[in-house]
Design an enzyme around this catalytic site. Structure first.
Site, PDB file in Angstrom:
ATOM      1  N   HIS A 219       0.797  -1.230   0.000  1.00 40.95           N
ATOM      2  CA  HIS A 219       0.000   0.000   0.000  1.00 40.95           C
ATOM      3  C   HIS A 219       0.824   1.271   0.000  1.00 40.95           C
ATOM      4  O   HIS A 219       0.264   2.358  -0.083  1.00 40.95           O
ATOM      5  CB  HIS A 219      -0.939   0.020   1.204  1.00 40.95           C
ATOM      6  CG  HIS A 219      -0.224   0.293   2.493  1.00 40.95           C
ATOM      7  ND1 HIS A 219       0.548  -0.645   3.115  1.00 40.95           N
ATOM      8  CD2 HIS A 219      -0.151   1.410   3.259  1.00 40.95           C
ATOM      9  CE1 HIS A 219       1.057  -0.124   4.225  1.00 40.95           C
ATOM     10  NE2 HIS A 219       0.660   1.119   4.326  1.00 40.95           N
TER      11      HIS A 219
HETATM   12  C1  UD1 Z   1      -2.153   5.400   6.370  1.00 39.16           C
HETATM   13  C2  UD1 Z   1      -0.821   5.817   6.980  1.00 39.16           C
HETATM   14  C3  UD1 Z   1       0.213   4.728   6.749  1.00 39.16           C
HETATM   15  C4  UD1 Z   1      -0.276   3.372   7.180  1.00 39.16           C
HETATM   16  C5  UD1 Z   1      -1.601   3.084   6.487  1.00 39.16           C
HETATM   17  C6  UD1 Z   1      -2.125   1.724   6.904  1.00 39.16           C
HETATM   18  C7  UD1 Z   1      -0.346   8.236   6.888  1.00 39.16           C
HETATM   19  C8  UD1 Z   1       0.499   9.262   6.243  1.00 39.16           C
HETATM   20  N1  UD1 Z   1      -0.305   7.010   6.355  1.00 39.16           N
HETATM   21  O1  UD1 Z   1      -1.962   5.364   4.978  1.00 39.16           O
HETATM   22  O2  UD1 Z   1       1.367   5.046   7.499  1.00 39.16           O
HETATM   23  O3  UD1 Z   1       0.664   2.404   6.841  1.00 39.16           O
HETATM   24  O4  UD1 Z   1      -2.522   4.122   6.861  1.00 39.16           O
HETATM   25  O5  UD1 Z   1      -3.295   1.369   6.318  1.00 39.16           O
HETATM   26  O6  UD1 Z   1      -1.003   8.522   7.854  1.00 39.16           O
HETATM   27  N2  UD1 Z   1      -9.166   4.895   2.196  1.00 39.16           N
HETATM   28  C9  UD1 Z   1     -10.329   4.166   2.164  1.00 39.16           C
HETATM   29  N3  UD1 Z   1     -10.906   3.817   3.353  1.00 39.16           N
HETATM   30  C10 UD1 Z   1     -10.394   4.165   4.547  1.00 39.16           C
HETATM   31  C11 UD1 Z   1      -9.217   4.918   4.564  1.00 39.16           C
HETATM   32  C12 UD1 Z   1      -8.606   5.275   3.397  1.00 39.16           C
HETATM   33  O7  UD1 Z   1     -10.837   3.856   1.119  1.00 39.16           O
HETATM   34  O8  UD1 Z   1     -10.967   3.787   5.584  1.00 39.16           O
HETATM   35  C13 UD1 Z   1      -8.515   5.247   0.921  1.00 39.16           C
HETATM   36  C14 UD1 Z   1      -8.889   6.614   0.448  1.00 39.16           C
HETATM   37  O9  UD1 Z   1      -8.952   6.590  -0.931  1.00 39.16           O
HETATM   38  C15 UD1 Z   1      -7.729   7.463   0.892  1.00 39.16           C
HETATM   39  C16 UD1 Z   1      -6.568   6.501   0.746  1.00 39.16           C
HETATM   40  O10 UD1 Z   1      -7.115   5.234   1.108  1.00 39.16           O
HETATM   41  O11 UD1 Z   1      -7.573   8.617   0.126  1.00 39.16           O
HETATM   42  C17 UD1 Z   1      -5.398   6.828   1.624  1.00 39.16           C
HETATM   43  O12 UD1 Z   1      -5.790   6.948   2.982  1.00 39.16           O
HETATM   44  P1  UD1 Z   1      -4.888   7.785   4.015  1.00 39.16           P
HETATM   45  O13 UD1 Z   1      -5.508   7.796   5.350  1.00 39.16           O
HETATM   46  O14 UD1 Z   1      -4.520   9.112   3.431  1.00 39.16           O
HETATM   47  O15 UD1 Z   1      -3.515   6.998   4.072  1.00 39.16           O
HETATM   48  P2  UD1 Z   1      -3.173   5.436   3.966  1.00 39.16           P
HETATM   49  O16 UD1 Z   1      -2.598   5.162   2.643  1.00 39.16           O
HETATM   50  O17 UD1 Z   1      -4.308   4.605   4.422  1.00 39.16           O
END
Ligand code: UD1
Length: 385
Positions: A219
């Site tokens: 991821h």
């Molecule tokens: C976050 C953490 C990362 C961790 C990861 C574990 C930061 C900078 N990154 O990354 O360190 O390893 O979590 O999972 O804080 N999304 C969904 N559903 C959700 C959450 C997110 O669909 O419940 C999708 C959305 O499109 C979102 C993308 O995932 O834009 C990224 O989510 P985000 O919270 O920005 O960071 P992660 O990549 O999940």
């Protein structure tokens, strides 16, 4: 300074994203069990919100429902960080906490630390001092900022104190406590869901993981956000699947990008099971029984070391060097030849063996709770009027 409150303010415990939950669960339990500590309040920023990314893990880990949910959701780093800060500030005002406890390195960790410190509330960082030395990683920026702000840092491995010393953080702020994520792993190992059950529930032939299989998670933005990088990692997975079946629960961002870049055909194979993100107990069951793990996760590098399962980390660096030095982890980046060679070696010999690092013993949260109790008294934060 002249605070004459009758009772000490609570401990505000912050979680935001999936990797925080397995760290906070044992802390919440240890805080509740320690009569020297004020009550603990759980604040969820809402950074992760999907049932699969969030609710199921709360149930699996027996985390209490959050007392406060800020419901920030997704956004750019700036937007998400700013929203967390705006919404966390009034919570700090309302509760007037003795301290704010943050874990790990996600955006919520940094954002809440910044709010607390500006309000002269003590910040306690659990998992301080880890460094990948790669500033292109958003988590590295979160670690650097959080550790500078924190009044007290609990570390998971001894190398963390050296990193902090180089950044001018005094040793009086640092306590080597061990790994709370491994507390969760050891506490839940018996409850892990057998792989066959997880696959059946996902509609996959359970026979796929009956003997050897690789458990795969991906991821990191550096691996999945550009088509070039994603093609490289998926090609490696396709080649790996010729050697053994792959079980791949994929983060929503990875699944989304595979679709967006039109790469579905690269991983369309009966030997590659793409699953939605799994619960903690399902993931634990798969990790424990896997022949080998391919991942770019931070936490899984530690979990495989604790489980004694060989791990190939698809990154150029790690902020958790002890998993390479003492554990079962090897860094392979996106080097396909190296990955396949180590995979073949593991299939032939069982792969890299390691040992359990110091203080990864299931009692890190208890050590933190008892130290924190003494520390708060020393700070005057819990002094009765
Ligand atoms: C976050 C953490 C990362 C961790 C990861 C574990 C930061 C900078 N990154 O990354 O360190 O390893 O979590 O999972 O804080 N999304 C969904 N559903 C959700 C959450 C997110 O669909 O419940 C999708 C959305 O499109 C979102 C993308 O995932 O834009 C990224 O989510 P985000 O919270 O920005 O960071 P992660 O990549 O999940």
């Amino acid at each position: 300074m002249g605070d004459m409150r009758e009772t000490p303010g609570p401990i505000l415990c912050v979680v935001g994203a999936r990797p925080n939950y397995m760290k906070m669960a044992p802390l919440m339990r240890a805080f509740a069990a320690n009569p020297a500590l004020p009550r603990a309040i759980l604040v969820h920023t809402g950074q992760h919100y999907d049932v699969a990314m969030n609710d199921r893990l709360f149930t699996d880990l027996r985390l209490p429902a959050p007392d406060v949910n800020l419901e920030v959701g997704s956004g750019t780093h700036a937007v998400q960080t700013a929203e967390i800060m705006k919404r966390f500030e009034p919570v700090v005002d309302d509760f007037r906490p003795s301290c704010v406890v943050v874990v790990g390195d996600v955006n919520s960790t940094m954002a809440c630390s910044l709010v607390a410190v500006k309000k002269a509330v003590k910040v306690v960082h659990v998992e301080g001092g880890l460094r990948s030395f790669d500033r292109a990683m958003p988590e590295e920026i979160n670690r650097l900022v959080t550790d500078q702000l924190a009044d007290l840092l609990y570390t998971t491995e001894r190398s963390a104190a050296d990193n902090l010393a180089r950044e001018g953080i005094g040793s009086e702020r640092i306590v080597f406590a061990g790994n709370v994520m491994i507390d969760s792993l050891l506490a839940n190992r018996e409850r892990a869901v057998p792989p066959a059950e997880t696959l059946a529930r996902a509609g996959v032939d359970a026979g796929l993981a009956a003997e050897t299989f690789a458990f795969v998670t991906l991821h990191r933005p550096s691996n999945v956000d550009s088509p070039e990088a994603l093609v490289e990692v998926l090609t490696t997975l396709r080649d790996a699947s010729e050697r053994l079946p792959l079980v791949c629960p994929l983060h929503p961002r990875t699944q989304g990008n595979i679709r967006k870049f039109g790469l579905e055909s690269l991983v369309a194979s009966p030997r590659i099971a793409i699953l939605p993100p799994q619960g903690y107990l399902e993931a634990l069951g798969l990790l424990a029984k896997a022949t080998i793990v391919l991942t770019d996760s931070g936490g899984i590098q530690e979990e495989t070391t604790a489980l004694g399962v060989p791990c190939l980390t698809m990154r150029e660096n790690t902020e958790r060097p002890i998993t390479v030095e003492q554990g079962t982890n090897t860094l392979v980046g996106r080097d396909r030849a190296l990955t396949l060679r180590l995979l073949d070696e593991t299939l032939a010999t069982g792969g890299k063996r390691g040992r359990m690092p110091e203080f990864w013993d299931g009692h890190a949260a208890e050590r933190i709770a008892s130290h924190l109790g003494r520390w708060l008294v020393a700070q005057g934060a819990t002094a009765k009027a």
